[in-house]
Structure formats: C-alpha cells, structure tokens
Design a protein around this motif. Structure first.
Motif, PDB file in Angstrom:
ATOM      1  N   LEU A   1       0.965  -1.314  -0.019  1.00  0.00           N
ATOM      2  CA  LEU A   1      -0.041   0.020  -0.042  1.00  0.00           C
ATOM      3  C   LEU A   1       0.579   1.421   0.028  1.00  0.00           C
ATOM      4  O   LEU A   1       0.572   2.209  -0.652  1.00  0.00           O
ATOM      5  CB  LEU A   1      -1.105  -0.025   1.206  1.00  0.00           C
ATOM      6  CG  LEU A   1      -2.091  -1.082   1.368  1.00  0.00           C
ATOM      7  CD1 LEU A   1      -2.805  -1.019   2.510  1.00  0.00           C
ATOM      8  CD2 LEU A   1      -2.994  -1.081   0.113  1.00  0.00           C
ATOM      9  N   GLY A   2       1.898   1.206   0.832  1.00  0.00           N
ATOM     10  CA  GLY A   2       2.880   2.305   0.939  1.00  0.00           C
ATOM     11  C   GLY A   2       3.484   2.762  -0.565  1.00  0.00           C
ATOM     12  O   GLY A   2       3.530   3.897  -0.936  1.00  0.00           O
ATOM     13  N   GLU A   3       3.718   1.525  -1.376  1.00  0.00           N
ATOM     14  CA  GLU A   3       4.304   1.944  -2.792  1.00  0.00           C
ATOM     15  C   GLU A   3       3.115   2.657  -3.556  1.00  0.00           C
ATOM     16  O   GLU A   3       3.798   3.343  -4.591  1.00  0.00           O
ATOM     17  CB  GLU A   3       4.507   0.450  -3.215  1.00  0.00           C
ATOM     18  CG  GLU A   3       5.671  -0.393  -2.488  1.00  0.00           C
ATOM     19  CD  GLU A   3       5.938  -1.557  -3.062  1.00  0.00           C
ATOM     20  OE1 GLU A   3       5.198  -1.970  -3.921  1.00  0.00           O
ATOM     21  OE2 GLU A   3       6.833  -2.330  -2.751  1.00  0.00           O
TER      22      GLU A   3
ATOM     23  N   ILE B   1      -0.375   5.374  -0.401  1.00  0.00           N
ATOM     24  CA  ILE B   1      -1.388   5.386   0.616  1.00  0.00           C
ATOM     25  C   ILE B   1      -0.888   5.336   2.060  1.00  0.00           C
ATOM     26  O   ILE B   1       0.170   4.542   2.430  1.00  0.00           O
ATOM     27  CB  ILE B   1      -2.087   4.161   0.442  1.00  0.00           C
ATOM     28  CG1 ILE B   1      -3.033   4.245  -0.657  1.00  0.00           C
ATOM     29  CG2 ILE B   1      -3.323   3.953   1.570  1.00  0.00           C
ATOM     30  CD1 ILE B   1      -3.490   2.886  -1.207  1.00  0.00           C
ATOM     31  N   GLN B   2      -1.383   6.375   2.814  1.00  0.00           N
ATOM     32  CA  GLN B   2      -0.845   6.486   4.318  1.00  0.00           C
ATOM     33  C   GLN B   2      -1.410   5.247   5.088  1.00  0.00           C
ATOM     34  O   GLN B   2      -2.499   4.815   4.778  1.00  0.00           O
ATOM     35  CB  GLN B   2      -1.246   7.897   4.745  1.00  0.00           C
ATOM     36  CG  GLN B   2      -0.555   8.891   4.170  1.00  0.00           C
ATOM     37  CD  GLN B   2      -1.134  10.269   4.656  1.00  0.00           C
ATOM     38  OE1 GLN B   2      -0.720  10.665   5.908  1.00  0.00           O
ATOM     39  NE2 GLN B   2      -1.774  10.907   4.166  1.00  0.00           N
ATOM     40  N   VAL B   3      -0.602   4.791   5.942  1.00  0.00           N
ATOM     41  CA  VAL B   3      -1.020   3.537   7.022  1.00  0.00           C
ATOM     42  C   VAL B   3      -0.925   4.465   8.486  1.00  0.00           C
ATOM     43  O   VAL B   3       0.063   4.763   8.714  1.00  0.00           O
ATOM     44  CB  VAL B   3      -0.309   2.433   6.797  1.00  0.00           C
ATOM     45  CG1 VAL B   3      -0.838   1.252   7.776  1.00  0.00           C
ATOM     46  CG2 VAL B   3      -0.278   1.873   5.385  1.00  0.00           C
ATOM     47  N   ALA B   4      -1.976   4.088   9.168  1.00  0.00           N
ATOM     48  CA  ALA B   4      -2.060   4.656  10.692  1.00  0.00           C
ATOM     49  C   ALA B   4      -2.390   3.435  11.558  1.00  0.00           C
ATOM     50  O   ALA B   4      -3.158   2.582  11.046  1.00  0.00           O
ATOM     51  CB  ALA B   4      -2.880   5.696  10.855  1.00  0.00           C
ATOM     52  N   VAL B   5      -1.796   3.276  12.726  1.00  0.00           N
ATOM     53  CA  VAL B   5      -2.215   2.376  13.879  1.00  0.00           C
ATOM     54  C   VAL B   5      -3.335   3.054  14.493  1.00  0.00           C
ATOM     55  O   VAL B   5      -3.219   4.315  15.369  1.00  0.00           O
ATOM     56  CB  VAL B   5      -1.008   1.955  14.712  1.00  0.00           C
ATOM     57  CG1 VAL B   5      -1.388   0.885  15.820  1.00  0.00           C
ATOM     58  CG2 VAL B   5      -0.268   1.467  13.643  1.00  0.00           C
TER      59      VAL B   5
ATOM     60  N   PRO C   1       5.407  -0.962   8.184  1.00  0.00           N
ATOM     61  CA  PRO C   1       5.505   0.252   7.427  1.00  0.00           C
ATOM     62  C   PRO C   1       4.422   1.232   7.488  1.00  0.00           C
ATOM     63  O   PRO C   1       3.493   1.540   6.698  1.00  0.00           O
ATOM     64  CB  PRO C   1       5.746  -0.364   5.964  1.00  0.00           C
ATOM     65  CG  PRO C   1       4.827  -1.666   6.006  1.00  0.00           C
ATOM     66  CD  PRO C   1       5.042  -2.023   7.543  1.00  0.00           C
ATOM     67  N   ILE C   2       4.254   1.896   8.605  1.00  0.00           N
ATOM     68  CA  ILE C   2       3.396   2.996   9.107  1.00  0.00           C
ATOM     69  C   ILE C   2       3.724   4.292   8.930  1.00  0.00           C
ATOM     70  O   ILE C   2       5.108   4.574   9.076  1.00  0.00           O
ATOM     71  CB  ILE C   2       2.863   2.410  10.212  1.00  0.00           C
ATOM     72  CG1 ILE C   2       3.710   2.508  11.548  1.00  0.00           C
ATOM     73  CG2 ILE C   2       1.960   1.115  10.220  1.00  0.00           C
ATOM     74  CD1 ILE C   2       3.196   2.382  12.840  1.00  0.00           C
ATOM     75  N   ASN C   3       2.738   5.201   9.047  1.00  0.00           N
ATOM     76  CA  ASN C   3       3.059   6.738   8.904  1.00  0.00           C
ATOM     77  C   ASN C   3       2.525   7.300  10.193  1.00  0.00           C
ATOM     78  O   ASN C   3       3.261   8.440  10.479  1.00  0.00           O
ATOM     79  CB  ASN C   3       2.387   7.262   7.572  1.00  0.00           C
ATOM     80  CG  ASN C   3       2.784   6.508   6.331  1.00  0.00           C
ATOM     81  OD1 ASN C   3       1.901   5.690   5.899  1.00  0.00           O
ATOM     82  ND2 ASN C   3       4.043   6.853   5.859  1.00  0.00           N
TER      83      ASN C   3
END
Length: 643
Positions: free
Chosen positions: A515-517, A520-524, A541-543
C-alpha cells in the motif's frame, strides 16, 4: 479424576473379535472342504486304478484259457488261475464255459450277483469289486473269466490319505491361527488408537468434544435418579490466535497442554475437563445447582489462569471468557445446555473478556437479537441501509482540516440507528466484515474522487480495515476500489488496530508495504489499547499513530493518562511518525496535546461525524473568513482555516 478409559467406546463385539472369528471359520471351512474334495478324489482314483488292474489281469487270464475251456481241462484252468495268487486283493477267480459250468476256480467260491455270464464289465457289492471278461476262440465266445477282489487295501490307503490330509490341515490351521492372532493384535492396537482419538484430544490428552457430548447425555440421564443436576462451564481463551501467530503453533500446543493441567488440577475430583474445540474447554461439574456454587466454579477456573505460564522460554499470560449454565434449570437437553453456556460465554466477551458470566434467560433473548442483527446485516448493503459519516482530522499547528475519517453507520428499517459497537463485532465474528469493508473502501474512494473533482485536493479519507480484510489480501481490495472510482491513492489512508497489526506480522508487513508503494498512508488506530510491542511497531511500514480516546478524555488532569500521552508522542517522534489524538472534546485537552508536540487531532471539539454534504459545504467555504462550523461562534470550537 476419572480413569483413562472412562470415555472409551464400549461396543458389544469389537472388530478384532469379529475378524478373528471370521478368519478362523473361513480358514477351517476352506481346509475341511479342500480335504474332503481331495480325499474323495483319491478314493475314486484308487478305486478306478484297482478296477483297471483287475480288468487287465482278467484279460490276460481270458487270452490263455480258451483251450482249457474248450477241452474242459480243469488242470490247465487251475494252473492258469494260479498266477493270480500274487495279487493278495483277489479273493476268488473262476473260468466257466458258455453254459455257466465252472471249469476251474481259485479261492473260496463267491456269488457274483450282477455279473452277466460272458459279458465284460465290473461292479461293486459291499466291500468287494467283481470283474468279468469273456473268453474267445477266434471270434467265438467260449466262456468267461470272473474275478472278485476285496476293497480293504483301497480303504486302508484312503484312510492313510485322510490321516495325512487331516494332519496337514491341522498344521495349516495352526499356522493360519497364529497369523490371525498377529493380525488381530495389530487390529486391536489400531482399533484402540482410533478409539482413543475418537474420545481424546491428542494435544492435551483431555477427553474431546465427542466424549463431552456422551458425558453430558450420561449426566442428564442421572438427573432425578440420585442427582439434582450439574453445571457446564465453557471456557474460551481470549486472543489465543496471537500466541500461535507470534510464537508459533508448537508453543501454542504446549500452552494448551499446560492450561489443561491447570484446569484439571483446580477442579474437584468428580469434575471432568474436556477440550471442546481449538481454544475452548468444557468442565462438567456434577452436583452443582445453586448460583453461588456456579460462581465458585467460575472463580476456580479464573484462578487457574491467573498466574503466567512459562512455555518454551516465554512467559505467557492467558485470559479467558467463561460461560456457565446449569441443567436442568437452564436447558432441557444437551444441545440447549451447550448453547446456554455458549451464550453466557459471549456475554462475558461482550463485557470486556477475562470474566465469568452465568447464564440468564435474558441472555438468550440477547443472543436471538444478535442472530437477527447478523441476518439483517447480511442484506444491509443490498438494501442501501449503510452509509458513511466523516469526522474532520485537524492539523493542530495550522488549524486546518487535512483529512477526514470515514465512520460506518447502519440505519435499520425497524430498529433505527444501530450503534457501531453492536454491529461491527457481529460483522467481525461472522465474516460479513469483508464485504462491508469492501463497500466502505469503494464508497470512501468514490467520495475522495468527488471532492478531488470539485477542486478540493489535499484532503485524505481514512478508512478502518479489519484483520479479516488484511488476511483476504488488502492490496487487491484497495486496487479494485481505486480502479472502480479512479481515486488518487494519495487521497486514501488505511487505519488498522494494534490487534490486527500483530496477527500474521510477516503477511501484514508485506500487505502494508504494498500500500505504501502506491502512496497510501497507513495509521495504527486506538494505539495503547492492544497487545503490540515496539518490535512489531518498528517492523510495520506505517506513517501515523492514533492515540486512543481512553487516554485523552481525562487530560490533562489525570497524571497517568498524561504520562502515557507524552510517551506515545515522544516515541512516535523518534520513529518519524505523525501522531493523531482521538476524542478531543475540550480546549484544555487540545492545548495539552499541542504542548507535547501532537500534530493532529479529531473529536467533538471540532466536529462530530457528519455527512459528506456537510464536509463539501465546509470545503466550499474555506476561503470565507470567520467560523467554519455553523454556530461555532462562542461555542469554544476553533475556527478552521481549511486547505
């Protein structure tokens, strides 16, 4: 506790017994029939050979006796017959002319009934055989030869063959019996193993579900005949899957064995523990009827799980949700008793897990209501009952909206607005969450595309995804939603919970990296409430990290919450992650978070979740001066400068 064979099957006749009897009977019958056939063949063969031998001797005598008969020479006739003395079986021999007068004889006179004079042939009478041959002079018959022999030598030879056959049959039967016994030992061992597996769990050694059902039926049959009832406790381990996913299935099996020993050790001698399923145990407790006794039973099980367990060098703490039901007060048969305990167990999970819940009749009504909700939820998408609301996410430094979180709502046609806390859990447990999650992704992407087309770029839409969606292949679902809507991947953010994060960590890393590629941002989401560790957090790989509202609601007065919030912000900053605080409702909370360096916030201080149309209006008014929210003036809400 009960002996090791308490739950074995007790068939009337075991397979080994039946097979042994069948093989022995078959082998014996086969040997008997074969022996009889062989002996009959020997008897017929020897008898035919004897008749052939007598016939040959009679022909020899006939060929040398024509002159003696024609000239009535008794001396010559007797001399010819004397050669038969070498055959001990011949009892009598005679030469007679055409008129039947005996010319010469050998041995004692015998009657030759059935032997026509002058005709060739043979016959049997009792234990004797006779043979007749005509005597010819040229082409003219001048008399006949008659021989009579005993069958006793034949019988003796046949008897000897029979004896040999019987002896061989006995030896063969004994050999076959030994083989059958060996086969039976193997069959008995296999049958015992299968019987064990049918009634016992190979991992824990406890009786299994099948044995539990049999024991429940036995206990039910005793109620009213020396028993007032019994209790069934259903224990379901909370978050056991995370142990398998993080430490491996071998460690998980060791943990189950240790827990089985703990449970068996904390129960009364008459109580029996069973492994009912993957991470479920059942305890049957005879003689327990009162509510106080049921509570004591549940507390005993909870105490057994209280202390940590060392497994393969790891200290593991286990929690369990327990449901207890009693027969006959809570059920009328085995199935309804298990269902009642299961209902109580799910009530324990609904209360936050790691507690014991005793069945009540109103729980059953709740279970039926959940079943109805599950059934209706399966049709909610097709009926257009689901919708998304959006809550703004605010940049605390610039006081502008940088994104929204998509929040799912369900308006039931009869029940009205169903709280997410009720239907999300049902969707998760039933698997419907995958279809709903795909609908949410598609709807959120479509809305992001609409805002982008309207000229409002730079505002992302955050979508919560479940662990089931990740396991099904989140990248493929996102690709489908983006392809169907044409949305910009940079306008989409994915939020996952801590619990979802640690399940199958390697697969999650790969999915989220993909998803990061795409940008797209990823949050916990709900950070601080789960079971994650910093090691997992570093790998993913989170933002962003989102501080759960439970740590925000008492800020800044609560010292513990303040310390936790500082620690999360500091850790996120060191890892290069953006922090978003959830549930911000007061200016004091906002000011504290700003002071700690928290970048973003969302909550009722800024806006409750609203329709996409309201967000659209806000985006259209972003150039106007003054409060962004209607009625915000004097309300304590911060005027927003929208991107």
């Amino acid at each position: 506790m009960h002996d090791a064979h308490a739950f074995r099957a007790r068939p009337g006749r075991r397979l080994g017994d039946r097979l042994t009897k069948a093989l022995v009977t078959t082998a014996g019958a086969a040997l008997l029939v074969a022996g009889l056939i062989f002996d009959a063949f020997v008897y017929v063969s020897l008898r035919d050979a004897m008749v052939d031998d007598l016939t040959v001797q009679a022909r020899i005598v006939a060929e040398n006796s024509s002159a003696a008969i024609l000239f009535d020479d008794r001396g010559a006739a007797s001399q010819t017959l004397a050669g038969l003395q070498a055959a001990p079986a011949i009892l009598y021999a005679e030469l007679s002319n055409e008129q039947g007068r005996v010319v010469g004889s050998y041995g004692a006179a015998q009657s030759l009934r059935g032997a026509p004079p002058g005709a060739a042939g043979h016959g049997f009478a009792g234990n004797r055989v006779w043979v007749s041959q005509p005597v010819h002079e040229g082409t003219r018959s001048v008399g006949s030869v008659h021989l009579v022999a005993t069958l006793d030598p034949l019988y003796r030879r046949v008897a000897m063959h029979v004896a040999i056959t019987v002896l061989a049959a006995i030896v063969a039967f004994a050999f076959a019996f030994v083989l059958v016994l060996r086969i039976r030992r193997d069959i008995d061992a296999t049958e015992s193993r299968l019987d064990y597996l049918a009634h016992y769990d190979p991992v824990t050694g406890l009786p299994n579900r099948h044995a539990a059902n049999e024991q429940i039926e036995r206990l039910i049959s005793t109620v009213g005949r020396g028993s007032d009832g019994f209790a069934l406790m259903l224990l379901d381990l909370d978050d056991f899957k995370s142990v398998n996913d993080t430490l491996g299935h071998a460690v998980g099996d060791q943990l189950l064995r240790a827990l089985a020993g703990r449970l068996s050790g904390c129960m009364r001698p008459v109580d029996v523990a069973f492994r009912f399923g993957g991470d479920e145990f059942v305890i049957l407790a005879p003689g327990i009827t009162g509510r106080t006794q049921l509570e004591v039973l549940g507390h005993q099980a909870m105490r057994a799980l209280r202390d940590p367990i060392m497994v393969a060098g790891h200290e593991v703490r286990t929690r369990a949700s327990i449901g207890v039901a009693q027969f006959p007060a809570d059920a009328h048969d085995a199935a309804s008793l298990v269902r009642a305990a299961d209902t109580a167990m799910y009530d324990a999970k609904a209360q936050g897990k790691n507690i014991c819940s005793i069945f009540r009749t109103d729980m059953e009504r709740g279970a039926r209501a959940r079943m109805r909700l599950e059934s209706d939820l399966r049709h909610a998408i097709a009926r257009g009952e689901l919708r998304l609301l959006y809550q703004p996410i605010i940049d605390l430094k610039q006081h502008r909206m940088v994104g929204v979180e998509a929040l799912l709502r369900w308006r039931h046609p009869e029940l009205g607005l169903v709280p997410p806390t009720e239907f999300i859990a049902i969707a998760e447990s039933s698997g419907i969450i995958v279809d709903i999650g795909q609908w949410v992704l598609l709807t959120a992407c479509r809305q992001a595309r609409a805002w982008s087309d309207a000229g409002h770029a730079g505002v992302h839409v955050a979508v919560n995804v479940s662990a089931r969606q990740i396991r099904r292949g989140l990248r493929a679902q996102v690709d489908d939603a983006l392809a169907a809507t044409g949305a910009d991947p940079h306008a989409l953010a994915i939020e996952i919970t801590e619990h979802s994060m640690v399940e199958d960590i390697d697969s999650n890393v790969a999915e989220l990296a993909a998803l990061g590629e795409l940008g797209i941002q990823v949050a916990v989401d709900d950070f601080g409430t789960g079971l994650s560790s910093l090691a997992y957090l570093k790998r993913l790989p989170i933002n962003k990290l989102k501080i759960d509202r439970t740590f925000v609601k008492d800020l800044p007065q609560d010292a513990d919450d303040a310390a936790i919030a500082r620690a999360i912000v500091s850790m996120a900053r060191s890892l290069g992650l953006t922090v978003v605080a959830e549930g911000v409702e007061t200016e004091a909370q906002r000011d504290f978070l700003i002071a700690q360096g928290c970048e973003c916030a969302q909550g009722f201080l800024y806006s409750p979740p609203v329709d996409a149309q309201v967000i659209e209006e806000l985006l259209q008014r972003h150039t106007r001066p003054g409060p962004v929210w209607p009625g915000a003036a004097g309300s304590g809400r911060v005027p927003l400068r929208l991107a």
